[in-house]
Design an enzyme around this catalytic site. Structure first.
Site, PDB file in Angstrom:
ATOM      1  NE  ARG A 103      -3.575   0.425   0.747  1.00  0.00           N
ATOM      2  CZ  ARG A 103      -4.454   0.643  -0.899  1.00  0.00           C
ATOM      3  NH1 ARG A 103      -4.958   1.277  -0.981  1.00  0.00           N
ATOM      4  NH2 ARG A 103      -5.345  -0.373  -1.104  1.00  0.00           N
ATOM      5  CG  HIS A 348      -6.037   0.025   3.086  1.00  0.00           C
ATOM      6  ND1 HIS A 348      -5.763   0.665   3.630  1.00  0.00           N
ATOM      7  CD2 HIS A 348      -7.207  -0.027   2.481  1.00  0.00           C
ATOM      8  CE1 HIS A 348      -6.101   1.615   1.829  1.00  0.00           C
ATOM      9  NE2 HIS A 348      -6.800   1.638   1.196  1.00  0.00           N
ATOM     10  CB  CYS A 349      -0.327  -1.754   6.031  1.00  0.00           C
ATOM     11  SG  CYS A 349      -1.422  -0.769   6.677  1.00  0.00           S
ATOM     12  CG  LEU A 350      -0.372  -6.965   4.493  1.00  0.00           C
ATOM     13  CD1 LEU A 350      -0.776  -8.071   5.043  1.00  0.00           C
ATOM     14  CD2 LEU A 350       1.210  -7.315   4.468  1.00  0.00           C
TER      15      LEU A 350
END
Length: 363
Positions: A103, A348-350
């Site tokens: 992300r 979401h970060c991944l």
């Protein structure tokens, strides 16, 4: 796998906005999702086995709804991923990696118009600099990921000199963006850049006509308070924002200030947003470097689904109950993220969405 073709390089002018490009919202139709397979037990403080188990479930879930492109650092990573993901709709790419947070180190895609099945628009991307949230970790390999993606897709694109992470910005697809001062205004990213500078930059590159600012994020978040850990658009007029239940929690006053500020914000037409409160996990989690930043706001929206992190917390089901009515027509799925959060982020970060569209010709 084949060697990707060499992509084109474009000057800074004319800008993406000059060419009619803007960043579509996450709920727009996707062509695929990009992820990076976790590696390095030291990066996960001894939790790599559990992280890979949870990560594989995330990938398998996404791959039920849309194609997945998976970056793997080495042969061990690919073998492990293939064994766990057998039969899933996954394309593998050997790419040097420092970490898994695509992300932030991946590209931000932009389109000429909204992505739809009947009218896939020309698609490009912006390649920002990445410095691991102000030099906190190794980053040189991850900074090259957007260029690899552009080459693989044979996609003309813009290379920018500024540091910017995808998790630091939310867009509603109608000209409004959300970010935090605690992240964007740090001296370790773009020293000297002001709120006005960012507003102009994001207007020209991502089509953000109005940039809204919250003060800060979660305690001990190594991203310095990314917006995607606390506050998210779920449609052009609706925002979910995290709130803490314990008034003694250090997150409580920050989240309350964010809530009050959001209630006073408006869209491009001057209309207030609908603001929905989303509880933070009730139980404080500690990791190798102090307090962890678990949050339900770090969900990922895809074609027909939303995946929401779960932590074995009393608020897990309540978060799903709040989010489900906000995503009509999508299956809202809770998946475990208790091991993944040891690395400081979640779903979401991944992930990084590639909107539906055809690679722009550059003309």
């Amino acid at each position: 796998m084949t060697t990707p073709p060499v992509s084109h390089f474009l000057p800074q002018d004319p800008t993406p906005r000059d060419r009619g490009f803007a960043m579509p919202p996450e709920w727009a139709q996707h062509a695929a999702t990009w992820l990076s397979w976790p590696q390095g037990d030291e990066l996960w403080f001894g939790h790599l086995a559990g992280v890979r188990e949870e990560f594989a479930e995330l990938v398998r879930t996404i791959a039920r709804f849309e194609p997945v492109h998976l970056l793997v650092r080495d042969l061990e990573s690919e073998r492990d991923a293939r064994a766990r993901l057998e039969g899933a709709n996954v394309t593998y790419h050997h790419v040097p990696l420092d970490d898994s947070w695509i992300r932030d180190n991946g590209p931000i895609f932009i389109t000429q118009g909204q992505p739809t099945t009947h009218n896939p628009p020309p698609t490009s991307l912006v390649n920002w600099r990445f410095n691991a949230w102000g030099g906190k970790f190794e980053w040189e390999n991850d900074d090259r990921i957007p260029e690899y993606v552009a080459q693989f897709l044979d996609m003309p694109h813009w290379d920018r000199p500024e540091v910017l992470e995808g998790g630091g910005l939310e867009v509603n697809g109608a000209g409004v963006g959300l970010t935090t001062r605690s992240c964007f205004l740090t001296d370790t990213r773009n020293p000297g850049m002001t709120e006005a500078d960012y507003a102009a930059l994001l207007r020209d590159t991502l089509g953000v006509e109005k940039l809204l600012w919250l003060d800060g994020g979660l305690e001990n978040d190594h991203t310095d308070g990314h917006i995607d850990t606390i506050t998210r658009f779920v449609d052009p007029r609706t925002i979910v924002t995290s709130v803490a239940g314990d008034q003694q929690d250090a997150n409580f006053p920050v989240m309350q200030k964010n809530l009050a500020d959001l209630r006073g914000m408006t869209d491009l037409e001057g209309q207030p947003f609908r603001v929905v409160e989303l509880p933070l996990p009730a139980v404080r989690l500690e990791g190798a470097e102090g307090r962890l930043p678990p949050t339900y706001a770090n969900f990922y929206i895809g074609n027909g689904f939303v995946v929401v992190p779960q932590y074995g917390d009393p608020n897990d089901l309540s978060a799903l109950d709040i989010l489900r009515p906000l995503f009509p027509g999508r299956e809202v799925i809770g998946l475990p993220s208790r091991a993944i959060i040891e690395g400081g982020g979640s779903f979401h970060c991944l992930t990084q969405q590639q909107p539906l569209g055809e690679p722009w010709s550059g003309e």
